[in-house]
Write a protein that holds these residues in place. Sequence first.
Motif, PDB file in Angstrom:
ATOM      1  N   TRP A  52     -36.095  47.771  -5.833  1.00 30.14           N
ATOM      2  CA  TRP A  52     -34.659  47.842  -6.065  1.00 30.14           C
ATOM      3  C   TRP A  52     -34.376  48.401  -7.346  1.00 30.14           C
ATOM      4  O   TRP A  52     -32.988  49.034  -7.540  1.00 30.14           O
ATOM      5  CB  TRP A  52     -34.548  46.322  -6.248  1.00 30.14           C
TER       6      TRP A  52
ATOM      7  N   LEU B 128     -36.779  34.917  -5.780  1.00 27.37           N
ATOM      8  CA  LEU B 128     -35.535  34.480  -6.643  1.00 27.37           C
ATOM      9  C   LEU B 128     -35.181  32.989  -6.359  1.00 27.37           C
ATOM     10  O   LEU B 128     -34.643  32.192  -7.397  1.00 27.37           O
ATOM     11  CB  LEU B 128     -34.576  35.435  -6.751  1.00 27.37           C
TER      12      LEU B 128
ATOM     13  N   TRP C 228     -36.076  38.008  -2.519  1.00 27.73           N
ATOM     14  CA  TRP C 228     -34.923  36.899  -2.485  1.00 27.73           C
ATOM     15  C   TRP C 228     -35.598  35.530  -2.287  1.00 27.73           C
ATOM     16  O   TRP C 228     -34.928  34.647  -3.012  1.00 27.73           O
ATOM     17  CB  TRP C 228     -34.117  37.236  -1.497  1.00 27.73           C
TER      18      TRP C 228
ATOM     19  N   LEU D  37     -26.232  37.011  -6.557  1.00 27.23           N
ATOM     20  CA  LEU D  37     -27.023  38.137  -6.263  1.00 27.23           C
ATOM     21  C   LEU D  37     -26.980  38.469  -5.070  1.00 27.23           C
ATOM     22  O   LEU D  37     -27.202  39.908  -4.652  1.00 27.23           O
ATOM     23  CB  LEU D  37     -28.207  37.672  -6.697  1.00 27.23           C
TER      24      LEU D  37
ATOM     25  N   ALA E 248     -24.085  40.740  -4.102  1.00 30.60           N
ATOM     26  CA  ALA E 248     -23.957  42.093  -4.531  1.00 30.60           C
ATOM     27  C   ALA E 248     -24.997  42.956  -3.752  1.00 30.60           C
ATOM     28  O   ALA E 248     -24.729  43.994  -3.444  1.00 30.60           O
ATOM     29  CB  ALA E 248     -24.313  42.031  -5.827  1.00 30.60           C
ATOM     30  N   ALA E 249     -25.996  42.358  -3.311  1.00 29.30           N
ATOM     31  CA  ALA E 249     -26.992  43.054  -2.698  1.00 29.30           C
ATOM     32  C   ALA E 249     -26.498  43.391  -1.327  1.00 29.30           C
ATOM     33  O   ALA E 249     -26.782  44.399  -0.386  1.00 29.30           O
ATOM     34  CB  ALA E 249     -28.423  42.288  -2.443  1.00 29.30           C
TER      35      ALA E 249
ATOM     36  N   ILE F 146     -25.720  31.526  -9.170  1.00 26.43           N
ATOM     37  CA  ILE F 146     -26.297  32.854  -9.499  1.00 26.43           C
ATOM     38  C   ILE F 146     -26.997  33.484  -8.225  1.00 26.43           C
ATOM     39  O   ILE F 146     -26.634  34.804  -7.920  1.00 26.43           O
ATOM     40  CB  ILE F 146     -27.161  32.520 -10.531  1.00 26.43           C
ATOM     41  N   MET F 147     -27.659  32.376  -7.445  1.00 27.37           N
ATOM     42  CA  MET F 147     -28.322  33.142  -6.437  1.00 27.37           C
ATOM     43  C   MET F 147     -27.220  33.732  -5.424  1.00 27.37           C
ATOM     44  O   MET F 147     -27.548  34.814  -4.812  1.00 27.37           O
ATOM     45  CB  MET F 147     -29.184  32.028  -6.063  1.00 27.37           C
TER      46      MET F 147
END
Length: 380
Positions: free
Chosen positions: A91, A243, A240, A261, A264-265, A257-258
């Motif tokens: 990443w 995370l 993921w 993310l 965004a991914a 937050i997860m």
Amino acid sequence: MRDVALPPSSMRRWATRGLLLIALIFLLKEASAIVLPVLVALILTFVLAPAVRTMRHHGVPEAVSAAMLVTTVVGCTVLAAALLAEPAAQWWERAPQALSQGLNRVDRWRASIPGFGPPTERRASRAAPPPADPLRERLASEGVALTAQLVGGGLRLMVSAAATTILLYFLLASEHWVLSRCIELLPHRPRLRCSVLSGLRAAQRDISRYMVSVTAINLVVGGVVAGAMWLLDLPNPGLWGALAVLLNFIPYLGPLIMAGLLLAASVATSPGDGGLGALLAPVAAYLCLHGLEANVVTPLVVGKRLSMNPLSVLLSVMFWGWLWGVAGAVLAVPLLICLRSFSQRNRRMRPVALYLRGSDRPCPPLATLLREAAPRRERR
């Protein structure tokens, strides 16, 4: 000259306590490099101390059992980091390309809104350079600073992890000795010593049960999230899932937050011709799994005994997160459980335990409480 009346002694006492509290908060914020490893080691000691006591009852010395447990914890952590290092590096390598693809999609969305689109090139003058996009320039300039912050934060994390590991071993190896010395330093009042010891044991038992239960739940959630991301063709589903395990230790804010993310991914990796449903599918799948875990699985596993007031949990996460960042947000609930265990055994702090304790029983109407308070005033 007119005399100025001094405030009463009680007001001066409360003002002094308030100033001391403010000074203590800022001292904890500035001393986070020292306080955080100690607190993390104490919480891990609460979790692992029952295993050390069990092995001591079976004839295993505390130093040996502590070494075995610390080695197991460090080995599992290093193994997990080694397994996740390659996906994280992938990443990191594809970050510029993914960022460019995401920015192109954002530019198309901005262009569809009048007044928010990126500046276009002028065709009248071929020699004039095209105007720069402020958003892209800011992201490019902050990339170097972000890299420097990540490197510095990684070094500080390694030093803190080493200090925490060493301190954890010594606390586990001498847990019985330290506890005995602390009780011995108290005044010779059996009731006080029993209250302090029962409070410590209750905090240790509650924190241990909470951390073990939540860790098991988060591992299952991480596995399910990794499987869901694999079915949705999101790159590196194992990353993921990991995370999801880590961020699920932070109540309320971690899942948000997860979800950010994952969004965004998905924006950075999904094809440009994909619809909105394919773009939001990873986020929707994760939020559905988190809703099932938070509302069904966790209440059944954790139980009512460890339930906390949601408002107090959120305020604790916000306060400790502001004070110590992500580490403080992770420690927020264990510290709250510790505070509740001690406040239940202190007569002056029992109102604090009442506010911290979660309850499924509905609150009585205010009119009923007022009617119950009226006869008491009449009897007085």
